[in-house]
Design a protein around this motif. Sequence first.
Motif, PDB file in Angstrom:
ATOM      1  N   GLY A 136     -10.552   5.820   1.255  1.00 34.06           N
ATOM      2  CA  GLY A 136      -9.929   5.669   2.564  1.00 34.06           C
ATOM      3  C   GLY A 136      -9.804   4.221   2.989  1.00 34.06           C
ATOM      4  O   GLY A 136     -10.483   3.341   2.443  1.00 34.06           O
ATOM      5  N   ASP A 137      -8.912   3.988   3.937  1.00 35.11           N
ATOM      6  CA  ASP A 137      -8.699   2.651   4.488  1.00 35.11           C
ATOM      7  C   ASP A 137      -9.051   2.656   5.977  1.00 35.11           C
ATOM      8  O   ASP A 137      -9.040   3.700   6.629  1.00 35.11           O
ATOM      9  CB  ASP A 137      -7.233   2.225   4.315  1.00 35.11           C
ATOM     10  N   TYR A 155      -7.790   6.054   7.659  1.00 34.84           N
ATOM     11  CA  TYR A 155      -6.794   6.704   6.807  1.00 34.84           C
ATOM     12  C   TYR A 155      -7.549   7.336   5.647  1.00 34.84           C
ATOM     13  O   TYR A 155      -8.085   6.623   4.800  1.00 34.84           O
ATOM     14  CB  TYR A 155      -5.810   5.680   6.249  1.00 34.84           C
ATOM     15  N   ASP A 156      -7.581   8.659   5.624  1.00 39.26           N
ATOM     16  CA  ASP A 156      -8.260   9.298   4.498  1.00 39.26           C
ATOM     17  C   ASP A 156      -7.570  10.604   4.162  1.00 39.26           C
ATOM     18  O   ASP A 156      -6.446  10.853   4.610  1.00 39.26           O
ATOM     19  CB  ASP A 156      -9.757   9.469   4.769  1.00 39.26           C
ATOM     20  N   ASP A 157      -8.234  11.432   3.374  1.00 37.72           N
ATOM     21  CA  ASP A 157      -7.598  12.668   2.929  1.00 37.72           C
ATOM     22  C   ASP A 157      -7.172  13.555   4.087  1.00 37.72           C
ATOM     23  O   ASP A 157      -6.259  14.365   3.952  1.00 37.72           O
ATOM     24  CB  ASP A 157      -8.561  13.445   2.022  1.00 37.72           C
ATOM     25  N   GLY A 158      -7.835  13.403   5.202  1.00 40.23           N
ATOM     26  CA  GLY A 158      -7.500  14.224   6.355  1.00 40.23           C
ATOM     27  C   GLY A 158      -6.340  13.691   7.167  1.00 40.23           C
ATOM     28  O   GLY A 158      -5.982  14.260   8.188  1.00 40.23           O
ATOM     29  N   GLY A 159      -5.758  12.577   6.747  1.00 40.88           N
ATOM     30  CA  GLY A 159      -4.657  11.987   7.501  1.00 40.88           C
ATOM     31  C   GLY A 159      -5.092  10.692   8.165  1.00 40.88           C
ATOM     32  O   GLY A 159      -6.017  10.030   7.712  1.00 40.88           O
ATOM     33  N   ARG A 160      -4.404  10.357   9.227  1.00 42.72           N
ATOM     34  CA  ARG A 160      -4.743   9.159   9.997  1.00 42.72           C
ATOM     35  C   ARG A 160      -5.339   9.593  11.320  1.00 42.72           C
ATOM     36  O   ARG A 160      -4.769  10.429  12.005  1.00 42.72           O
ATOM     37  CB  ARG A 160      -3.467   8.344  10.241  1.00 42.72           C
ATOM     38  N   GLU A 164       1.828   9.967   6.394  1.00 43.73           N
ATOM     39  CA  GLU A 164       0.548  10.621   6.668  1.00 43.73           C
ATOM     40  C   GLU A 164      -0.352  10.488   5.435  1.00 43.73           C
ATOM     41  O   GLU A 164       0.005  10.955   4.350  1.00 43.73           O
ATOM     42  CB  GLU A 164       0.801  12.101   6.974  1.00 43.73           C
ATOM     43  N   PRO A 165      -1.514   9.849   5.587  1.00 48.76           N
ATOM     44  CA  PRO A 165      -2.379   9.640   4.416  1.00 48.76           C
ATOM     45  C   PRO A 165      -2.775  10.963   3.769  1.00 48.76           C
ATOM     46  O   PRO A 165      -3.051  11.940   4.464  1.00 48.76           O
ATOM     47  CB  PRO A 165      -3.611   8.956   5.009  1.00 48.76           C
ATOM     48  N   GLY A 166      -2.767  10.971   2.463  1.00 51.57           N
ATOM     49  CA  GLY A 166      -3.216  12.152   1.734  1.00 51.57           C
ATOM     50  C   GLY A 166      -2.126  13.174   1.490  1.00 51.57           C
ATOM     51  O   GLY A 166      -2.324  14.119   0.729  1.00 51.57           O
ATOM     52  N   TYR A 205       0.875  -1.174   0.000  1.00 56.79           N
ATOM     53  CA  TYR A 205       0.000   0.000   0.000  1.00 56.79           C
ATOM     54  C   TYR A 205       0.913   1.224   0.000  1.00 56.79           C
ATOM     55  O   TYR A 205       1.661   1.433   0.963  1.00 56.79           O
ATOM     56  CB  TYR A 205      -0.869   0.041   1.259  1.00 56.79           C
ATOM     57  N   GLU A 214       3.977   1.025   7.322  1.00 62.90           N
ATOM     58  CA  GLU A 214       3.617   1.201   8.734  1.00 62.90           C
ATOM     59  C   GLU A 214       3.768  -0.114   9.500  1.00 62.90           C
ATOM     60  O   GLU A 214       4.019  -0.113  10.705  1.00 62.90           O
ATOM     61  CB  GLU A 214       2.162   1.693   8.796  1.00 62.90           C
ATOM     62  N   ARG A 261      -0.943  13.217  -2.133  1.00 62.14           N
ATOM     63  CA  ARG A 261      -1.984  13.831  -2.962  1.00 62.14           C
ATOM     64  C   ARG A 261      -1.939  15.355  -2.817  1.00 62.14           C
ATOM     65  O   ARG A 261      -2.015  16.095  -3.797  1.00 62.14           O
ATOM     66  CB  ARG A 261      -3.346  13.284  -2.511  1.00 62.14           C
ATOM     67  N   TYR A 304      -3.483   6.106   1.155  1.00 61.54           N
ATOM     68  CA  TYR A 304      -4.188   6.110   2.442  1.00 61.54           C
ATOM     69  C   TYR A 304      -3.320   5.312   3.417  1.00 61.54           C
ATOM     70  O   TYR A 304      -2.249   5.777   3.784  1.00 61.54           O
ATOM     71  CB  TYR A 304      -5.616   5.561   2.279  1.00 61.54           C
ATOM     72  N   PHE A 305      -3.749   4.115   3.806  1.00 60.07           N
ATOM     73  CA  PHE A 305      -2.882   3.269   4.625  1.00 60.07           C
ATOM     74  C   PHE A 305      -1.611   2.939   3.837  1.00 60.07           C
ATOM     75  O   PHE A 305      -1.678   2.624   2.649  1.00 60.07           O
ATOM     76  CB  PHE A 305      -3.637   1.982   4.996  1.00 60.07           C
ATOM     77  N   ARG A 338      -8.398   0.226   9.673  1.00 59.03           N
ATOM     78  CA  ARG A 338      -7.998  -0.982  10.401  1.00 59.03           C
ATOM     79  C   ARG A 338      -8.230  -0.766  11.885  1.00 59.03           C
ATOM     80  O   ARG A 338      -8.489   0.352  12.323  1.00 59.03           O
ATOM     81  CB  ARG A 338      -6.556  -1.391  10.099  1.00 59.03           C
TER      82      ARG A 338
END
Lengths: 423, 423
Positions: B327-328, B339-344, A259-261, A156, A243, A264, A238-239, B330
Amino acid sequence: MANEPHPLRFGIAGVAAAAGEARSITAHPSCTITAVADRSQANIDAFTAQYPCDIYTEVERMCAAPNVDAVFIGTPTQFHVEHAMLAIEHGKHVILAKPMATNLDDAQLLVEAAERRGVWLSIGHTQGFEPPIFKIREIIESGELGPLRLINTWNYTDWIYRGRVPEELDSSQGGGVVFRQGAHQMDIVRWIGGGLVRTVRAMTGVWDPERPAEGVYAAFLEFADGAVASCTLSGYDYFHSAELGFGIGEGGQRVRNAEPGSARAALRRARASRGGEAAYKVARRSGHGRDPVVSHETAAPVGPSDHPRGERSHSFYGLTVVTCERGDIRQSPNGLLIYDDGGRREVEIPRTLDGRDVMIQQFSDAVVGDRPPPHDGRWGLATLEAQLAILASGRSRGAIELVHQVPARGVQGSSSLLSGAHQ
Amino acid sequence: MANEPHPLRFGIAGVAAAAGEARSITAHPSCTITAVADRSQANIDAFTAQYPCDIYTEVERMCAAPNVDAVFIGTPTQFHVEHAMLAIEHGKHVILAKPMATNLDDAQLLVEAAERRGVWLSIGHTQGFEPPIFKIREIIESGELGPLRLINTWNYTDWIYRGRVPEELDSSQGGGVVFRQGAHQMDIVRWIGGGLVRTVRAMTGVWDPERPAEGVYAAFLEFADGAVASCTLSGYDYFHSAELGFGIGEGGQRVRNAEPGSARAALRRARASRGGEAAYKVARRSGHGRDPVVSHETAAPVGPSDHPRGERSHSFYGLTVVTCERGDIRQSPNGLLIYDDGGRREVEIPRTLDGRDVMIQQFSDAVVGDRPPPHDGRWGLATLEAQLAILASGRSRGAIELVHQVPARGVQGSSSLLSGAHQ
């Protein structure tokens, strides 16, 4: 070919993707770079400042040069077949960057032409050349953990949001993660599994309309002997699987900004800036894009000044767990972790050679010693077949049977490379 | 049934597997235990010391008792159909331990009998009842991360080397990891994926001749909407996936002795000792086997005195990564990582109720409120169908099409449970 004169003289076609190869060629005691062909004067200038050699603007003229024995082809994918054929027709050995082609007919054409002409064709560089991958297969073939039954591999990353040229985002031109990253993952999985994939069942996804190539796939491969491999590649930022994998990515570097995003976001900023995405890609490749805000994993090879080779970690292509009947294996920063009846132990693997060094070593052995390189043309074609099967199964939602598979060869021979020094 | 009198009075058939259920029933404000049936006087004595109630040696007589409204059936798998049918015929609601049956005909028989008789049938307890699993599905249905596309789930444990009775090591009697653990994993994956599995492709393995049931499988599921799930369950005590998952296992407990081979070694010692494997299994279940040398993960539920419910972690059924288009997700010890555009970010989930509490709550809601429990008989049958498809695909090496699938229902309704208190 056994009497081919030393050193093995390389011509480089397309320097943008050849930085790592050039370093490995010149680091090899019996290889050298004698020529370069590129249409960009800036590229030529930068390259020849580091590696003085003859300069060509046309690949064909370089292929005809008498002081070139072998050609590394790193031009864009749409030129792979044309340029490789030129080199082959001129009797040059060829290392062709992945993906070798975008369809099996073209790949077949290349393989047969090379065989007819009596030159070696190797497909690289893929992460399948990395020493830990060779070592895993060596352990499997030793039988100490019993038969291989299952490979689980996740990667990922932020691939789709790294700086990209248009062809990389066009599946018909060999873009998207199935062509670009599947070449790595299918090479790794086929090598560990022994090569002979029987069927492929997969899902693929194009989830961002602004990046209109496959950014994700999940594939279930079955080998002829019944072993299976479950493979995920997601490049949507994303993930990040690093990690769970010591924070290490390709090239053995620490993955920054997991850090996800953030990839992007960095791309959005770059596209709004003066140089746009193209400049961003170049900056990332050359390492200048590797500031904490901009990049996750650098696509660039690590220069010796950044990390002395012996000190950095091994390359991680995501997180892979290999299951045999009597034990499991996964990578550690220094080598492999073996889980068996005796507990968990680490097998260290020297970090002197990286995957590109191994590729050049094996290619040189082929030319000088007439020993087929493990990742030869037919191996590359079989890997491409697995990639194309992922695309086909994603469309049909059914299993695809493979018919061009070849076994992993030279495993024991390649293990000598793991001693960490050029032979 | 809407006017069924409070409290809901349970009879327990087979106490060895009912410790957790008994705790959850008595913890529920409108449920109680009024009867128990077991053939072992020692089991009866221990149980009634904790939960005073009427005693039966025959399940049928308990099912006929007028002060029993519902029966929990935790008898060995080979008696599931017979005992569930007895309860249904006597007009009792039924919670049947997994696996509900070993073939679809039997499962169908039960489902139809319960529907004809107008009683609720729920299949449990599986890890699919755990609050984080409900929360994941709730997030998916909210649409905030876009459509679900991929579920990756690994559970590498020591299952095959925990203390086992013979039926647990005989696939024809519902033994092996496909029946025993697949019930958990398929329930989780079907719930997260919305329920409707279209095809299953799988590999299964029996790798230890002394433990002659499936100890491993890998399965690739495709849902009707094209989403896929890649699932691994290995119980051979080498790599433990808790190593990558906060060190936490089922029941939210820390996995101890993740040292590969230690469960196998402990079992060998136990088999050579006076009580043999049977005594070892009992000791593990009751918690006495949980010394550092003996066990990895305890099969036993955690007593309130061990870990106050609000303080322990959520249950981890291995390592699961859920991928939506945007987004992911877990699990984390306290809830979920998004985990999405805003981070984790972490979404906390109250740890007041565990999966068994949720099961009892939903079952009680069904009986009192006439609201079907999410894991009803048809849901359980569909999960069993997926498990049987893993076995069938492992044999045929082809894809199996499923025809009994039902959708996940009551997701929003069940979310109120995540507030952490009984309704």
